[in-house]
Design a protein around this motif. Structure first.
Motif, PDB file in Angstrom:
ATOM      1  N   ARG A 321       0.833  -1.197   0.000  1.00  0.00           N
ATOM      2  CA  ARG A 321       0.000   0.000   0.000  1.00  0.00           C
ATOM      3  C   ARG A 321       0.871   1.251   0.000  1.00  0.00           C
ATOM      4  O   ARG A 321       0.836   2.042  -0.929  1.00  0.00           O
ATOM      5  CB  ARG A 321      -0.950   0.014   1.200  1.00  0.00           C
ATOM      6  N   GLU A 322       1.692   1.445   1.058  1.00  0.00           N
ATOM      7  CA  GLU A 322       2.623   2.584   1.089  1.00  0.00           C
ATOM      8  C   GLU A 322       4.059   2.178   0.786  1.00  0.00           C
ATOM      9  O   GLU A 322       4.894   3.032   0.472  1.00  0.00           O
ATOM     10  CB  GLU A 322       2.590   3.267   2.461  1.00  0.00           C
ATOM     11  N   ALA A 323       4.386   0.906   0.927  1.00  0.00           N
ATOM     12  CA  ALA A 323       5.763   0.435   0.716  1.00  0.00           C
ATOM     13  C   ALA A 323       5.727  -1.071   0.508  1.00  0.00           C
ATOM     14  O   ALA A 323       4.679  -1.712   0.654  1.00  0.00           O
ATOM     15  CB  ALA A 323       6.637   0.784   1.924  1.00  0.00           C
ATOM     16  N   ARG A 338      11.475  -6.024  -7.487  1.00  0.00           N
ATOM     17  CA  ARG A 338      10.111  -5.743  -7.952  1.00  0.00           C
ATOM     18  C   ARG A 338       9.837  -4.251  -8.004  1.00  0.00           C
ATOM     19  O   ARG A 338       9.323  -3.727  -9.006  1.00  0.00           O
ATOM     20  CB  ARG A 338       9.111  -6.443  -7.034  1.00  0.00           C
ATOM     21  N   LEU A 339      10.165  -3.522  -6.938  1.00  0.00           N
ATOM     22  CA  LEU A 339       9.919  -2.080  -6.918  1.00  0.00           C
ATOM     23  C   LEU A 339      10.788  -1.361  -7.943  1.00  0.00           C
ATOM     24  O   LEU A 339      10.365  -0.370  -8.550  1.00  0.00           O
ATOM     25  CB  LEU A 339      10.173  -1.527  -5.515  1.00  0.00           C
ATOM     26  N   TYR A 340      11.986  -1.863  -8.156  1.00  0.00           N
ATOM     27  CA  TYR A 340      12.930  -1.249  -9.097  1.00  0.00           C
ATOM     28  C   TYR A 340      12.430  -1.357 -10.535  1.00  0.00           C
ATOM     29  O   TYR A 340      12.696  -0.474 -11.356  1.00  0.00           O
ATOM     30  CB  TYR A 340      14.287  -1.933  -8.962  1.00  0.00           C
ATOM     31  N   TRP A 346       5.651   1.515  -8.446  1.00  0.00           N
ATOM     32  CA  TRP A 346       6.483   2.603  -7.920  1.00  0.00           C
ATOM     33  C   TRP A 346       5.633   3.858  -7.716  1.00  0.00           C
ATOM     34  O   TRP A 346       5.673   4.489  -6.657  1.00  0.00           O
ATOM     35  CB  TRP A 346       7.625   2.870  -8.901  1.00  0.00           C
ATOM     36  N   LEU A 347       4.853   4.218  -8.726  1.00  0.00           N
ATOM     37  CA  LEU A 347       4.037   5.426  -8.652  1.00  0.00           C
ATOM     38  C   LEU A 347       2.914   5.282  -7.633  1.00  0.00           C
ATOM     39  O   LEU A 347       2.584   6.234  -6.907  1.00  0.00           O
ATOM     40  CB  LEU A 347       3.463   5.738 -10.031  1.00  0.00           C
ATOM     41  N   THR A 348       2.324   4.100  -7.543  1.00  0.00           N
ATOM     42  CA  THR A 348       1.235   3.870  -6.591  1.00  0.00           C
ATOM     43  C   THR A 348       1.720   3.966  -5.156  1.00  0.00           C
ATOM     44  O   THR A 348       1.090   4.618  -4.311  1.00  0.00           O
ATOM     45  CB  THR A 348       0.602   2.486  -6.835  1.00  0.00           C
ATOM     46  N   LEU A 349       2.857   3.325  -4.860  1.00  0.00           N
ATOM     47  CA  LEU A 349       3.402   3.362  -3.508  1.00  0.00           C
ATOM     48  C   LEU A 349       3.814   4.780  -3.127  1.00  0.00           C
ATOM     49  O   LEU A 349       3.587   5.220  -1.994  1.00  0.00           O
ATOM     50  CB  LEU A 349       4.592   2.420  -3.383  1.00  0.00           C
ATOM     51  N   ARG A 350       4.426   5.480  -4.064  1.00  0.00           N
ATOM     52  CA  ARG A 350       4.854   6.845  -3.764  1.00  0.00           C
ATOM     53  C   ARG A 350       3.661   7.722  -3.404  1.00  0.00           C
ATOM     54  O   ARG A 350       3.697   8.466  -2.421  1.00  0.00           O
ATOM     55  CB  ARG A 350       5.618   7.463  -4.929  1.00  0.00           C
ATOM     56  N   ALA A 351       2.583   7.640  -4.174  1.00  0.00           N
ATOM     57  CA  ALA A 351       1.421   8.476  -3.920  1.00  0.00           C
ATOM     58  C   ALA A 351       0.807   8.161  -2.552  1.00  0.00           C
ATOM     59  O   ALA A 351       0.430   9.076  -1.804  1.00  0.00           O
ATOM     60  CB  ALA A 351       0.385   8.280  -5.032  1.00  0.00           C
ATOM     61  N   ALA A 352       0.717   6.886  -2.205  1.00  0.00           N
ATOM     62  CA  ALA A 352       0.113   6.508  -0.924  1.00  0.00           C
ATOM     63  C   ALA A 352       0.985   6.940   0.251  1.00  0.00           C
ATOM     64  O   ALA A 352       0.474   7.396   1.285  1.00  0.00           O
ATOM     65  CB  ALA A 352      -0.111   5.005  -0.879  1.00  0.00           C
ATOM     66  N   ALA A 353       2.306   6.799   0.112  1.00  0.00           N
ATOM     67  CA  ALA A 353       3.210   7.200   1.196  1.00  0.00           C
ATOM     68  C   ALA A 353       3.173   8.704   1.408  1.00  0.00           C
ATOM     69  O   ALA A 353       3.131   9.186   2.548  1.00  0.00           O
ATOM     70  CB  ALA A 353       4.631   6.730   0.891  1.00  0.00           C
ATOM     71  N   VAL A 354       3.185   9.465   0.322  1.00  0.00           N
ATOM     72  CA  VAL A 354       3.118  10.919   0.435  1.00  0.00           C
ATOM     73  C   VAL A 354       1.815  11.339   1.106  1.00  0.00           C
ATOM     74  O   VAL A 354       1.786  12.230   1.971  1.00  0.00           O
ATOM     75  CB  VAL A 354       3.255  11.589  -0.949  1.00  0.00           C
ATOM     76  N   SER A 355       0.724  10.702   0.748  1.00  0.00           N
ATOM     77  CA  SER A 355      -0.567  11.012   1.350  1.00  0.00           C
ATOM     78  C   SER A 355      -0.545  10.770   2.860  1.00  0.00           C
ATOM     79  O   SER A 355      -1.076  11.574   3.638  1.00  0.00           O
ATOM     80  CB  SER A 355      -1.665  10.163   0.702  1.00  0.00           C
TER      81      SER A 355
END
Length: 413
Positions: A321-323, A338-340, A346-355
């Motif tokens: 979700r966030e990472a 996988r993340l690399y 990558w974009l989905t996790l970044r958006a959720a973590a920033v939120s």
């Protein structure tokens, strides 16, 4: 902030007691301590900072705004006597204390005969330190040396009973204090996400940020584990990938492992270029306590993370979700790969973590938490809660003035 509120806040005298002047690159709770001092000073409180480790207290380039005083001492001076002299000189309304050993020093410095004029005490539990030691013993059994985990926890919590309020960095640790009858509130980290950061295109390599001290420190242990056990698996799938380390490097064990694909940048005053060029942030921490600031900072700079399950739980995040998270070397490596290689993930996790960072670490949330804390310590004990506080002093002389933590820059005319 109104002129009357500013005047009231200016009358509040706060003495902050911690190990070191909190320069941002020091880590170990320093960014959060600096945020606390800045919030108090911005509100108009008269803040003095008392570093207990005098030998490590820089005399220049202080990380505070004008108006914050740093009490300077001499190496070899008696710590308790030095603190007593500082308390006598500054006459604080509130002592804001971090770390168990500093709480021991404060309790020793407060004279019983001064009970009627003693300051209120706020204990800042940036982490429950014995939990780090207990988890560390899973990898280095010798650190416990026969100590009982329950006894260590009871002793650390007992220290806080001299405080009028305990501030904990997370709700889960605050609940642990409350379970033991201690009045606790949550004060997290303060960090606003950057608004304009590069997207995934053109990024490369892995990044770790943190001071690398002795070989059994949490950061050094995690980097050695990542280099020895995880990174070879990653490079088997991503042969061009490199690992970048940022932070003071004192560990010879890490230094010996530096090579053409593992680079140390040392202390970096501005980490933004490293955050902007890296593709994945790794936090392979195997033992720690509190909430990992390094993860919050990476997320705030738009860099998705691979964490251990331990850190994921401390953040209150969920896997995918966030990472991404894992605890064994093979699973951690697979998460890195996988993340690399997965741009949509990558974009989905970044958006959720920033939120999440926006929701939990905003300046507004941080200042409200501090304001609530000081409001609580001004109340009589019977109105504050059910905490079983050790009564080291009489319940008189408390500051009754309100404190406004609104930024002066945003004050209305």
């Amino acid at each position: 902030m109104s002129s009357q509120a500013a005047e009231d806040a200016a009358d509040l005298r706060v003495l902050v007691v911690d190990d070191r002047v909190p320069h941002p690159m020091l880590g170990a709770g320093s960014p959060r301590c600096r945020s606390i001092v800045e919030a108090l000073s911005t509100a108009g409180a008269a803040v003095t900072f008392f570093p207990t480790l005098v030998a490590n207290a820089p005399r220049t380039d202080l990380p505070f705004a004008d108006g914050v005083l740093v009490h300077e001492g001499l190496v070899g001076e008696n710590l308790i006597e030095r603190l007593q002299a500082c308390i006598a000189a500054t006459r604080p309304d509130v002592l804001f204390v971090s770390r168990p050993h500093n709480m021991q020093t404060v309790r020793a410095a407060l004279r019983p005969e001064d009970a009627t004029s003693a300051p209120r005490i706020v204990y800042d539990a940036e982490a429950i330190f014995c939990q780090r030691k207990i988890r560390k013993a899973e990898f280095y059994p010798q650190v416990m040396n026969g100590l009982d985990p329950d006894t260590l926890l009871a002793e650390e919590i007992a220290l806080t009973r001299a405080a009028d309020l305990v501030l904990s960095v997370s709700e889960s640790e605050a609940d642990l204090f409350r379970h033991h009858g201690v009045e606790a509130a949550v004060l997290g980290h303060c960090l606003e996400p950057r608004r304009h950061v590069p997207s995934v295109e053109g990024r490369a390599d892995f990044l770790f940020v943190g001071e690398l001290a002795d070989w059994t420190s949490p950061n050094t242990d995690s980097v050695l584990w990542f280099i020895d056990e995880v990174f070879p698996r990653v490079r088997a799938a991503l042969p061009e990938a490199r690992l970048h380390l940022a932070g003071h490097l004192a560990s010879e064990a890490v230094r010996r492992r530096l090579c053409e694909v593992i680079e140390s940048h040392g202390e970096v005053p501005d980490l933004r270029p490293l955050y902007d060029q890296a593709r994945v942030f790794v936090a392979p921490t195997r033992f720690s306590a509190g909430v990992p600031y390094k993860v919050i900072e990476a997320a705030a700079n738009g860099l998705p993370c691979v964490l251990t399950d331990l850190l994921l739980g401390q953040m209150g995040w969920k896997h995918e979700r966030e990472a991404l998270s894992a605890s064994d070397a093979d699973a951690f490596a697979q998460s890195c790969i996988r993340l690399y290689t997965d741009d949509p993930l990558w974009l989905t996790l970044r958006a959720a973590a920033v939120s999440d960072i926006e929701r939990t670490c905003s300046e507004e949330v941080f200042k409200l938490a501090i304001s609530d804390a000081f409001r609580k310590v001004r109340l009589p004990v019977c109105e504050r809660g059910s905490g079983d506080r050790v009564d080291l002093r009489k319940e008189v002389g408390a500051t009754e003035r309100p404190v406004n933590f609104a930024s002066r820059d945003s004050a209305q005319p």
